[in-house]
Write an enzyme that holds these catalytic residues in place. Sequence first.
Site, PDB file in Angstrom:
ATOM      1  N   LYS A 126       0.844  -1.186   0.000  1.00 36.44           N
ATOM      2  CA  LYS A 126       0.000   0.000   0.000  1.00 36.44           C
ATOM      3  C   LYS A 126       0.881   1.239   0.000  1.00 36.44           C
ATOM      4  O   LYS A 126       2.033   1.178   0.425  1.00 36.44           O
ATOM      5  CB  LYS A 126      -0.911   0.015   1.241  1.00 36.44           C
ATOM      6  CG  LYS A 126      -2.213   0.771   1.046  1.00 36.44           C
ATOM      7  CD  LYS A 126      -3.195   0.028   0.150  1.00 36.44           C
ATOM      8  CE  LYS A 126      -4.515   0.778   0.008  1.00 36.44           C
ATOM      9  NZ  LYS A 126      -5.482   0.036  -0.792  1.00 36.44           N
ATOM     10  N   ASP A 166      -6.759   4.331  -5.210  1.00 39.74           N
ATOM     11  CA  ASP A 166      -7.489   4.211  -3.952  1.00 39.74           C
ATOM     12  C   ASP A 166      -8.149   5.570  -3.734  1.00 39.74           C
ATOM     13  O   ASP A 166      -8.356   6.316  -4.696  1.00 39.74           O
ATOM     14  CB  ASP A 166      -6.524   3.835  -2.807  1.00 39.74           C
ATOM     15  CG  ASP A 166      -7.252   3.351  -1.554  1.00 39.74           C
ATOM     16  OD1 ASP A 166      -7.488   4.184  -0.663  1.00 39.74           O
ATOM     17  OD2 ASP A 166      -7.593   2.161  -1.462  1.00 39.74           O
TER      18      ASP A 166
END
Length: 448
Positions: A126, A166
Amino acid sequence: MNEYVQRVIHNTSEKHKDQPEFLQSVTEVLKTIEPVVKAHPEYEKAALLERLVEPERQILFRVVWNDDKGEVHVNTGYRIQFNGVLGPYKGGLRFHPSVNLSVLKFLGFEQTFKNSLTTLAIGGGKGGSDFDPHGKSDAEIMRFCQAFMTELYRHIGPNTDVPAGDIGVGGREIGYLFGQYRRIRDSFDNGVLTGKGLTFGGSLIRPEATGFGVLYYIQRVFEHEGLVLKGKTIAVSGYGNVAWGVCKKATELGAKVVTISGHNGYVYDPEGIDTKEKINFLLEMRASQNANVKMYADKFGCAFMEGKKPWEVKVDICIPCATQNEVDLSVAEIMVQNGTQYYFEGANMPATNEAIAYLQGNGVLVGPAKAANAGGVAVSALEMSQNSERLSWSCEEVDQKLREIMYNIVDVSYQASERYGLKRDLVSGANIAGFEKVAEAMMAQGLI
């Protein structure tokens, strides 16, 4: 609790006291995989859990960019390469003021298990920045993305780490990031990012994928439970890609979404967000520089509940699709009081551990984020496959593959839950099924 699990939770808590989101995630996962750890004493000798909770690599860097007035701004960039035993690191980039090391470590940790559940060859990672794209011009966002990629490019690649979008990172941002990567590397490595535009290697239905996946997950759970999805009412939070995809697929499957929400309140549409005009307006609303969920209420004559959350509305199913920790114990109590029977997570860790425990303790069937919202990363991995094979699958082909992946996640979660005597516990089932595959690969690859 198993002594080894307890010790690792304690030591992690002591070491990372300033990272609450990460600690919440580690605690929830390790408690639920305790039966597996107990059955495999060799894991303690190999310090498997200690390795599991530490990222393989944490990259932090400064991002310097100019706004349209020529003023210089400095943000922090991150990439957490958490676990790569199953494949190249895979996980989104988030641009939002709330981004910090704790948030990204929790997301990367969760991504490891989520990606394992898809059965695709991808590890967990991430990244992102505390940059806020809201209210910025296209030129400012382009300059930021170019500055961000000027550092990030050193750490990613089609076989190393493949970021996606995202919160705050959509098709526009991915395009700017990819353009800068291509310019620096002088190479068209279109497999280095997913969520790309269709003209340069993107996959069909990628923007809708997480929302679609949530509904396929629910559909399969209902089949296991002997229930029918058609006719059910749904409360949704957020109004981004995930909420949009949920509205589209719920309508297709005969269910009805009646709420969406933003930072300043929620909209209640008892008729349902179920027409092409209404669903498409979510895209228009989000594209506005002054995006506000009240715009929907004004256009379609619905109630706007300022400063409130949608969970006070009585529905059959609740699907939080906004951000982490939006559902605390007080919200869970309202859901139970309203008679909500099903809770499925479209966002990453939208509920606290206390809220999940309360929901489960009161008979609510919970579908955790790492399972229910795996559709986005699944289609990202399918995009990687199309890029590597120079293929472009149709909407129907991608949708079918996504449905198969989500159905399998439900099936293995039920199987894992039942295998360890945890009947109907999809939270533990998902954690166990994801962990078993990662643990096996870690043991096979030695002390790395």
